[in-house]
Design an enzyme around this catalytic site. Structure first.
Site, PDB file in Angstrom:
ATOM      1  CB  SER A 128       7.344  -4.647   4.176  1.00 51.60           C
ATOM      2  OG  SER A 128       7.586  -3.293   4.499  1.00 51.60           O
ATOM      3  CE1 TYR A 151      10.097  -6.536   8.932  1.00 51.43           C
ATOM      4  CE2 TYR A 151      10.310  -4.354   7.958  1.00 51.43           C
ATOM      5  CZ  TYR A 151       9.534  -5.441   8.293  1.00 51.43           C
ATOM      6  OH  TYR A 151       8.206  -5.447   7.978  1.00 51.43           O
ATOM      7  CE  LYS A 155       8.153  -8.835   6.590  1.00 45.35           C
ATOM      8  NZ  LYS A 155       7.203  -9.891   6.942  1.00 45.35           N
TER       9      LYS A 155
HETATM   10  C1  UD1 Z   1       8.750   1.858   9.395  1.00 47.46           C
HETATM   11  C2  UD1 Z   1       9.906   0.978   9.002  1.00 47.46           C
HETATM   12  C3  UD1 Z   1       9.465   0.040   7.907  1.00 47.46           C
HETATM   13  C4  UD1 Z   1       8.256  -0.762   8.351  1.00 47.46           C
HETATM   14  C5  UD1 Z   1       7.145   0.195   8.764  1.00 47.46           C
HETATM   15  C6  UD1 Z   1       5.976  -0.569   9.343  1.00 47.46           C
HETATM   16  C7  UD1 Z   1      11.906   2.336   9.462  1.00 47.46           C
HETATM   17  C8  UD1 Z   1      13.052   3.081   8.878  1.00 47.46           C
HETATM   18  N1  UD1 Z   1      11.035   1.804   8.594  1.00 47.46           N
HETATM   19  O1  UD1 Z   1       8.408   2.664   8.272  1.00 47.46           O
HETATM   20  O2  UD1 Z   1      10.519  -0.835   7.601  1.00 47.46           O
HETATM   21  O3  UD1 Z   1       7.799  -1.575   7.297  1.00 47.46           O
HETATM   22  O4  UD1 Z   1       7.632   1.081   9.772  1.00 47.46           O
HETATM   23  O5  UD1 Z   1       4.908   0.292   9.569  1.00 47.46           O
HETATM   24  O6  UD1 Z   1      11.772   2.209  10.662  1.00 47.46           O
HETATM   25  N2  UD1 Z   1       8.036   9.624  12.787  1.00 47.46           N
HETATM   26  C9  UD1 Z   1       8.189  10.714  13.661  1.00 47.46           C
HETATM   27  N3  UD1 Z   1       8.215  10.462  15.001  1.00 47.46           N
HETATM   28  C10 UD1 Z   1       8.084   9.204  15.536  1.00 47.46           C
HETATM   29  C11 UD1 Z   1       7.914   8.099  14.647  1.00 47.46           C
HETATM   30  C12 UD1 Z   1       7.913   8.363  13.287  1.00 47.46           C
HETATM   31  O7  UD1 Z   1       8.306  11.851  13.226  1.00 47.46           O
HETATM   32  O8  UD1 Z   1       8.115   9.053  16.778  1.00 47.46           O
HETATM   33  C13 UD1 Z   1       7.957   9.885  11.339  1.00 47.46           C
HETATM   34  C14 UD1 Z   1       9.025   9.186  10.507  1.00 47.46           C
HETATM   35  O9  UD1 Z   1      10.163   9.992  10.372  1.00 47.46           O
HETATM   36  C15 UD1 Z   1       8.273   8.975   9.183  1.00 47.46           C
HETATM   37  C16 UD1 Z   1       6.810   8.772   9.616  1.00 47.46           C
HETATM   38  O10 UD1 Z   1       6.718   9.354  10.901  1.00 47.46           O
HETATM   39  O11 UD1 Z   1       8.336  10.136   8.391  1.00 47.46           O
HETATM   40  C17 UD1 Z   1       6.398   7.313   9.688  1.00 47.46           C
HETATM   41  O12 UD1 Z   1       7.310   6.608  10.508  1.00 47.46           O
HETATM   42  P1  UD1 Z   1       7.053   5.074  10.936  1.00 47.46           P
HETATM   43  O13 UD1 Z   1       5.672   4.929  11.480  1.00 47.46           O
HETATM   44  O14 UD1 Z   1       8.185   4.655  11.811  1.00 47.46           O
HETATM   45  O15 UD1 Z   1       7.058   4.284   9.567  1.00 47.46           O
HETATM   46  P2  UD1 Z   1       8.197   4.204   8.426  1.00 47.46           P
HETATM   47  O16 UD1 Z   1       9.465   4.825   8.888  1.00 47.46           O
HETATM   48  O17 UD1 Z   1       7.609   4.697   7.166  1.00 47.46           O
END
Ligand code: UD1
Length: 338
Positions: A128, A151, A155
């Site tokens: 990842s 997590y 990895k």
């Molecule tokens: C997350 C994990 C990462 C994992 C990846 C798998 C964390 C900190 N990181 O990455 O370890 O490998 O998923 O896909 O959890 N967001 C919102 N609202 C939401 C959900 C997300 O605004 O309800 C935003 C987040 O702040 C971020 C973006 O959307 O800016 C993507 O979030 P997410 O899909 O959770 O992925 P990552 O945080 O990049």
């Protein structure tokens, strides 16, 4: 066409694994799935049968069960393993780190031992981008590693264990694929990501909100140093990601590649903000998915985008599908499962 291989896919019934299975079969390979179905629907093998027209042998077992893995490797004449089985929820990993070290490292070590004992020498590992430390520019594979939670550490640690196993000749060669943010679903709508409970990741949350299962998407912060203030990520269509595995497998099996462990980013090289993802998904739905801006989520970074050039150069693979396709396919799957 390249030689037909027999591949064991651990975690092959999961979100990414199921798409990898489809693309392996499309490329003419044989696949055996080993999955404990802890985070996969029981009807995924049947759905894979409908997509591929192939009855895929499926073993219901945990990858920590070394004896079962060893038997699977021998009985099916396996040439290579794609190791996707593992736990992946960051919040759960912070709360229960030992569970994660047991599942992800215990599983990886058991698999490596079974491979060594069976003389199966080729491994593709599902890693990842979470292994990287923060950085605003597109990250290449030499970007410093510094995972921020247990997590991510599982990895990175398993990558290092694989390096040691290859150096010692326990297995012959390996590739770790560092995924950026997988999104979308198979265009058939038959397989995709439908997490149990409330999703943490953006795409499943938007899709469930569009389906009326949540009132609003909570946008975690609009005061980041990005063009519209919301977090920017490199979303990659899961079918593109799966095809990256097929390309990596060909490279791994190529003659003259002994005793190496290579790393490749699988991303598009293009970042999209949370607001752009919401706008694009809303366009696919035909209505505005409701959202509200809330505080930042602890541990989030402003930007995380891949430099995908090494995979293009060495594997001859590049992601091709757009954010619109990710949204349309995710929505089609959501409608199928809802
Ligand atoms: C997350 C994990 C990462 C994992 C990846 C798998 C964390 C900190 N990181 O990455 O370890 O490998 O998923 O896909 O959890 N967001 C919102 N609202 C939401 C959900 C997300 O605004 O309800 C935003 C987040 O702040 C971020 C973006 O959307 O800016 C993507 O979030 P997410 O899909 O959770 O992925 P990552 O945080 O990049």
């Amino acid at each position: 066409m390249a030689k037909r291989l027999n591949v064991l896919a651990t975690g092959g019934a999961g979100f990414i694994g199921s798409h990898v299975v489809v693309e392996l079969i499309a490329a003419g390979h044989g696949v055996v799935i080993l999955d404990n179905f802890e985070n996969a629907a029981p009807d995924v093998p049947a759905r894979l049968g409908r997509i591929t027209g192939v009855d895929i042998p499926t073993i219901r077992a945990d990858v920590r069960d070394k004896e079962m893995v060893r038997r699977a490797l021998g009985r099916h004449g396996i040439d290579a393993v794609i190791h996707l089985a593992g736990k992946k929820a960051v919040g759960e990993a912070v709360a229960q780190p030992l569970l994660y070290y047991d599942a992800n490292l215990g599983g990886g070590v058991a698999l490596l031992e079974a491979m060594q004992e069976s003389g199966v020498g080729k491994l593709l590992f599902s890693s990842s981008a979470t292994v990287y430390g923060p950085g605003a520019a597109p990250m290449d594979e030499d970007h410093p590693v510094a995972p921020s939670n247990p997590y991510g550490r599982t990895k990175l640690m398993l990558e290092e264990i694989i390096t040691d196993a290859v150096a010692a000749g326990a297995i012959e060669s390996a590739i770790s694929l560092r995924y950026f943010n997988p999104a979308g679903a198979h265009p058939s709508g038959l397989i995709g990501e439908d997490p149990r409970g409330t999703p943490n990741n953006l795409f499943p949350f938007i899709a469930q909100t569009a389906a009326g299962r949540h009132a609003k998407v909570r946008v975690f912060g609009d005061d980041y140093d990005t063009p519209d203030g919301t977090g920017v990520r490199d979303y990659i269509h899961v079918v593109d990601l799966a095809r990256g595995h097929v390309a990596a497998l060909s490279h791994l099996m190529a003659a003259g590649m002994p005793q190496v462990h290579e790393r490749f980013n699988l991303g598009t090289g293009r970042g999209y903000s949370v607001k752009e993802a919401l706008t694009t998904f809303s366009r696919a739905c035909g209505f505005q998915v409701p959202y509200e801006i809330v505080a930042r989520r602890a541990g989030d970074v402003a930007t995380c985008v891949a430099c995908p050039d090494r995979a293009a150069r060495v594997l001859g693979w590049r992601a091709e599908m757009t954010l619109d396709q990710m949204c349309a396919d995710h929505l089609a799957f959501q409608r199928e499962v809802a």
